[in-house]
Design an enzyme around this catalytic site. Sequence first.
Site, mmCIF file in Angstrom:
data_model
loop_
_atom_site.group_PDB
_atom_site.id
_atom_site.type_symbol
_atom_site.label_atom_id
_atom_site.label_comp_id
_atom_site.label_asym_id
_atom_site.label_seq_id
_atom_site.Cartn_x
_atom_site.Cartn_y
_atom_site.Cartn_z
ATOM 1 N N ARG A 162 1.314 -1.064 0.237
ATOM 2 C CA ARG A 162 0.164 0.027 -0.084
ATOM 3 C C ARG A 162 0.803 0.969 -0.337
ATOM 4 N NH1 ARG A 162 -2.927 -3.049 -1.309
ATOM 5 N NH2 ARG A 162 -5.167 -3.886 -0.537
ATOM 6 N N GLU A 210 -1.990 7.275 -5.605
ATOM 7 C CA GLU A 210 -2.554 6.948 -6.540
ATOM 8 C C GLU A 210 -4.022 6.172 -7.121
ATOM 9 O OE1 GLU A 210 -2.698 2.161 -5.889
ATOM 10 O OE2 GLU A 210 -1.498 2.643 -5.633
ATOM 11 N N HIS A 235 0.810 -0.569 -10.171
ATOM 12 C CA HIS A 235 -0.463 -1.299 -9.066
ATOM 13 C C HIS A 235 -0.929 -3.068 -9.396
ATOM 14 C CE1 HIS A 235 -2.736 -1.165 -5.138
ATOM 15 N NE2 HIS A 235 -3.091 -2.470 -5.433
#
Length: 334
Positions: free
Chosen positions: A234, A263, A295
């Site tokens: 994260r 993000e 990601h």
Amino acid sequence: MRVAVYSTKPYDRQFLTEANPAPGHRLSFLEPRLTPDTVPLAADADAVCAFVNDDLGGGVLERLAALGIRHVALRCAGFNQVDLRAAERLGISVSRVPAYSPHAVAEHCAALVLALDRRTHRAYNRVREGNFALTGLLGFDLHGKTVGIVGTGRIGTCFARIMTGFGCRVVASDPHPSEECRALGVEYLPLGPLLAQSDIVSLHLPLTPQTHHFLGAAELDGMRDGVMLINTSRGMLIDTVAVIEALKRGKIGYLGLDVYEEEADLFFEDLSDQVLRDDVFSRLLTFPNVLVTGHQGFFTREAMTSIAATTLGNLTAAERGEGLNLVTAAHVAR
């Protein structure tokens, strides 16, 4: 069950549709993210299916509850984007995908390590331009290096297995040590000694109030000079501004990120024809020893198949009034 599926990309539609014949849910695929403005798109639904960057704060949940939504199915493991106390108060159950393919994320983590070490991303661009010089591409042997893994759940344990395969010394920090890791020869240390001894540090933690900015300026100062730092968990686990300062003075020699603090406004979208407005992220991209991916650690066929099957199974359980893979306000305090 009628389900409004937010933040839909073509691959979401593909895998959820392939997994749906048996459950037979009525899936309405919506490209927009879930926000206060897009809540009305779920007007005819019984449940919503959301992803990592969807807004599931108290305000959105109240609007969903007013529409009659009684279940939120997260197609991800993390649940920090959900106000679980508000969900509980409003009678909305929340399910997640607690495990899909730990190999997917762990292998992507290893890919970042190898790419940064051997500069393969830079070599790729050079060769395409006809530049075959090796200057600036010098790497190091992974064999014999110390890899520090913070968090040895399923993904951290899988990454430990990979790194021991390279002949690395693996140390770890976790309040709940893994017996499988210990069987691999992993040595458990407090965080401070782990950071001080590791050539490579990889984070495998959930985001909670306790782990927000888990690595800040003080922790970075305790690392070896020239350390490689990897984060595939994260974005908010690390203080990005502090990391940039550590990069500027050489404390961090290599940085691999598959996640980023802000993000939500960047990842999963094609912004190639736009000027990036995030100055911190833009600064990160100026460093030659930084590698950022958007990601994608979870993004393998096996993981997507598992995510779709579990998500639909959670929806079926919710339709029957059963609890499967639920997260509640009690999880926030853990």
